[in-house]
Design a protein around this motif. Structure first.
Motif, PDB file in Angstrom:
ATOM      1  N   ALA A  41       0.904  -1.263  -0.130  1.00  0.00           N
ATOM      2  CA  ALA A  41      -0.038  -0.063   0.076  1.00  0.00           C
ATOM      3  C   ALA A  41       1.004   1.336   0.081  1.00  0.00           C
ATOM      4  N   ARG A  42       1.829   1.308   0.692  1.00  0.00           N
ATOM      5  CA  ARG A  42       2.613   2.352   0.848  1.00  0.00           C
ATOM      6  C   ARG A  42       3.676   2.392  -0.661  1.00  0.00           C
ATOM      7  N   ALA A  43       4.065   1.367  -1.149  1.00  0.00           N
ATOM      8  CA  ALA A  43       4.534   1.104  -2.360  1.00  0.00           C
ATOM      9  C   ALA A  43       3.973   1.878  -3.494  1.00  0.00           C
ATOM     10  N   ALA A  44       2.687   1.617  -3.301  1.00  0.00           N
ATOM     11  CA  ALA A  44       1.639   2.283  -4.473  1.00  0.00           C
ATOM     12  C   ALA A  44       1.623   3.625  -4.437  1.00  0.00           C
ATOM     13  N   GLU A  45       1.677   4.346  -3.197  1.00  0.00           N
ATOM     14  CA  GLU A  45       1.823   6.011  -3.246  1.00  0.00           C
ATOM     15  C   GLU A  45       3.234   6.095  -3.675  1.00  0.00           C
ATOM     16  N   THR A  46       4.071   5.375  -3.473  1.00  0.00           N
ATOM     17  CA  THR A  46       5.545   5.826  -4.260  1.00  0.00           C
ATOM     18  C   THR A  46       5.270   5.960  -5.634  1.00  0.00           C
ATOM     19  N   PHE A  47       4.760   5.254  -6.220  1.00  0.00           N
ATOM     20  CA  PHE A  47       4.546   5.063  -7.646  1.00  0.00           C
ATOM     21  C   PHE A  47       3.312   5.994  -8.148  1.00  0.00           C
ATOM     22  N   GLY A  48       2.689   6.572  -7.206  1.00  0.00           N
ATOM     23  CA  GLY A  48       1.567   7.194  -7.655  1.00  0.00           C
ATOM     24  C   GLY A  48       0.519   6.884  -8.295  1.00  0.00           C
ATOM     25  N   ILE A  49       0.269   5.337  -7.678  1.00  0.00           N
ATOM     26  CA  ILE A  49      -0.992   4.693  -8.415  1.00  0.00           C
ATOM     27  C   ILE A  49      -1.880   4.073  -7.343  1.00  0.00           C
ATOM     28  N   ASP A  50      -2.967   3.726  -7.791  1.00  0.00           N
ATOM     29  CA  ASP A  50      -3.931   3.424  -6.602  1.00  0.00           C
ATOM     30  C   ASP A  50      -3.483   1.700  -6.340  1.00  0.00           C
ATOM     31  N   TYR A  51      -3.751   1.304  -5.064  1.00  0.00           N
ATOM     32  CA  TYR A  51      -3.430  -0.150  -4.454  1.00  0.00           C
ATOM     33  C   TYR A  51      -3.734  -1.292  -5.427  1.00  0.00           C
ATOM     34  N   PRO A  52      -5.098  -1.174  -5.771  1.00  0.00           N
ATOM     35  CA  PRO A  52      -5.574  -2.340  -6.666  1.00  0.00           C
ATOM     36  C   PRO A  52      -4.513  -2.401  -8.172  1.00  0.00           C
ATOM     37  N   THR A  53      -4.178  -1.342  -8.683  1.00  0.00           N
ATOM     38  CA  THR A  53      -3.404  -1.272  -9.907  1.00  0.00           C
ATOM     39  C   THR A  53      -1.927  -1.733  -9.553  1.00  0.00           C
ATOM     40  N   PHE A  54      -1.218  -1.269  -8.327  1.00  0.00           N
ATOM     41  CA  PHE A  54      -0.063  -1.641  -8.296  1.00  0.00           C
ATOM     42  C   PHE A  54       0.056  -3.125  -7.749  1.00  0.00           C
ATOM     43  N   ALA A  55      -0.947  -3.659  -7.003  1.00  0.00           N
ATOM     44  CA  ALA A  55      -0.960  -5.064  -6.611  1.00  0.00           C
ATOM     45  C   ALA A  55      -1.183  -5.984  -7.925  1.00  0.00           C
ATOM     46  N   ALA A  56      -2.043  -5.827  -8.808  1.00  0.00           N
ATOM     47  CA  ALA A  56      -2.157  -6.327 -10.178  1.00  0.00           C
ATOM     48  C   ALA A  56      -0.719  -6.385 -10.946  1.00  0.00           C
ATOM     49  N   GLN A  57      -0.136  -5.336 -10.903  1.00  0.00           N
ATOM     50  CA  GLN A  57       1.206  -5.076 -11.737  1.00  0.00           C
ATOM     51  C   GLN A  57       2.384  -5.936 -11.027  1.00  0.00           C
ATOM     52  N   THR A  58       2.395  -6.070  -9.708  1.00  0.00           N
ATOM     53  CA  THR A  58       3.460  -6.880  -8.932  1.00  0.00           C
ATOM     54  C   THR A  58       3.059  -8.373  -9.096  1.00  0.00           C
ATOM     55  N   GLN A  59       1.824  -8.718  -9.388  1.00  0.00           N
ATOM     56  CA  GLN A  59       1.325 -10.064  -9.549  1.00  0.00           C
ATOM     57  C   GLN A  59       1.778 -10.386 -10.975  1.00  0.00           C
ATOM     58  N   SER A  60       1.842  -9.442 -12.078  1.00  0.00           N
ATOM     59  CA  SER A  60       2.225  -9.896 -13.200  1.00  0.00           C
ATOM     60  C   SER A  60       3.666  -9.929 -13.308  1.00  0.00           C
ATOM     61  N   ASN A  61       4.333  -9.184 -12.706  1.00  0.00           N
ATOM     62  CA  ASN A  61       5.763  -9.057 -12.435  1.00  0.00           C
ATOM     63  C   ASN A  61       6.377 -10.634 -11.951  1.00  0.00           C
ATOM     64  N   PHE A  62       5.650 -11.024 -10.944  1.00  0.00           N
ATOM     65  CA  PHE A  62       5.953 -11.987 -10.091  1.00  0.00           C
ATOM     66  C   PHE A  62       5.890 -13.299 -11.064  1.00  0.00           C
ATOM     67  N   ASP A  63       4.762 -13.310 -11.693  1.00  0.00           N
ATOM     68  CA  ASP A  63       4.538 -14.488 -12.769  1.00  0.00           C
ATOM     69  C   ASP A  63       5.508 -14.394 -14.019  1.00  0.00           C
ATOM     70  N   ARG A  64       5.932 -13.199 -14.091  1.00  0.00           N
ATOM     71  CA  ARG A  64       7.120 -13.201 -15.480  1.00  0.00           C
ATOM     72  C   ARG A  64       8.270 -13.679 -15.041  1.00  0.00           C
ATOM     73  N   LEU A  65       8.898 -13.446 -13.629  1.00  0.00           N
ATOM     74  CA  LEU A  65       9.851 -13.893 -13.089  1.00  0.00           C
ATOM     75  C   LEU A  65       9.829 -15.316 -12.624  1.00  0.00           C
ATOM     76  N   PHE A  66       8.973 -15.399 -11.529  1.00  0.00           N
ATOM     77  CA  PHE A  66       8.866 -16.904 -11.042  1.00  0.00           C
ATOM     78  C   PHE A  66       8.053 -17.756 -12.185  1.00  0.00           C
ATOM     79  N   THR A  67       8.278 -17.939 -13.256  1.00  0.00           N
ATOM     80  CA  THR A  67       7.468 -18.748 -14.179  1.00  0.00           C
ATOM     81  C   THR A  67       6.980 -20.001 -13.773  1.00  0.00           C
ATOM     82  N   LYS A  68       7.745 -20.433 -12.820  1.00  0.00           N
ATOM     83  CA  LYS A  68       7.653 -22.087 -12.514  1.00  0.00           C
ATOM     84  C   LYS A  68       6.333 -21.916 -11.388  1.00  0.00           C
ATOM     85  N   ALA A  69       6.291 -21.178 -10.576  1.00  0.00           N
ATOM     86  CA  ALA A  69       5.140 -20.815  -9.773  1.00  0.00           C
ATOM     87  C   ALA A  69       3.896 -20.554 -10.325  1.00  0.00           C
ATOM     88  N   ALA A  70       3.843 -19.786 -11.343  1.00  0.00           N
ATOM     89  CA  ALA A  70       2.849 -19.576 -12.278  1.00  0.00           C
ATOM     90  C   ALA A  70       2.383 -20.653 -12.860  1.00  0.00           C
TER      91      ALA A  70
END
Length: 270
Positions: free
Chosen positions: A235-264
């Motif tokens: 939630a604090r990180a979303a503020e750092t990037f100037g976006i709302d929390y749901p948008t930030f959360a969704a982006q980090t989920q996509s990032n995790f899936d892209r890096l940790f492909t085996k988990a995805a």
């Protein structure tokens, strides 16, 4: 009726095998789910503990794991081999190599064995295709040099876990295509300079983590950290990037899936 379900996020780095969580994991994982933390990666820091860490991942659906030798333990533990790490990586829920890296703050006397261990882990990450998980403290120049040298010898993926180093190391890692992970430190009031480093990074290269049981973010600072508290950091990180929390959360989920492909892929097949 308003949907009160929290946005889904992932704690990309925690230590659920530590004594702080003994006998408490079902409740810890349940609280994580209530906070929207639908996945977590628990990290094995000494390979002799890998069976215990693996068992936690096997027993709890939201938990994946990684294994390696922490740099602060590199002088105390047998040197890992590439073959050993590749063999461990055959497990379907082992999704990363490490944590490994360099720590000259507490263990500078073992710098040479740390460097050797780091290169072993990089080779295993390259061979398995799993992301390398890096711990870096007070070793920025050597870290940037080794990561870059090794990447020139053959590409691999990587996350700078609990990143709290210099802008120069952040840039070196990002230039290699690596990811930076935001821990509770980024939510501390006095961490404005660190937040500035993250704010200058591409949003599609950001992960969030707890490093639980350490580094609890406000309002839990000074207490035992746990995966549920990823939500406070995010939630604090979303503020750092100037976006709302749901948008930030969704982006980090996509990032995790892209890096940790085996988990995805594991989740997609489940």
């Amino acid at each position: 009726m308003t949907d009160t379900t929290p946005p889904a996020i992932t704690d990309s780095h925690c230590h659920l095998d530590f004594p702080d969580f003994e006998g408490k994991l079902p409740d810890v994982i349940a609280r994580a789910a209530e906070a929207g933390v639908i996945r977590m990666v628990t990290i094995c820091t000494r390979l002799r503990n890998e069976p215990t860490v693996r068992a936690i991942a096997e027993a709890h659906a939201p938990v994946f794991y990684a294994a390696g030798t922490h740099p602060m333990s590199a002088a105390e533990e047998p040197l890992a081999t590439v073959e050993e790490l590749i063999a461990l990586a055959q497990h379907p829920k082992m999704v990363g190599i490490g944590e490994t890296g360099l720590d000259y703050h507490y263990t500078s006397e073992s710098a040479e064995i740390q460097k050797t261990s780091l290169r072993v882990h990089i080779a295993a990450a390259r061979e398995t295709g799993l992301p390398l998980i890096i711990h870096a403290r007070d070793a920025d120049e050597d870290m940037a040099r080794i990561l870059t040298e090794e990447h020139c010898d053959g590409a691999y993926s990587c996350v700078m876990h609990c990143f709290s180093s210099s802008p120069a190391l952040a840039r070196a890692a990002l230039d290699l295509g690596f990811y930076l992970s935001m821990s509770g430190i980024t939510a501390f009031p006095k961490s404005a300079d660190l937040r500035d480093i993250f704010a200058a990074a591409p949003l599609d290269r950001i992960l969030v983590e707890t490093d639980a049981p350490y580094l609890a973010p406000p309002p839990h600072r000074g207490k035992r950290n746990e995966p549920a508290f990823t939500a406070h950091t995010a939630a604090r990180a979303a503020e750092t990037f100037g976006i709302d929390y749901p948008t930030f959360a969704a982006q980090t989920q996509s990032n995790f899936d892209r890096l940790f492909t085996k988990a995805a892929q594991f989740e997609a097949a489940a």
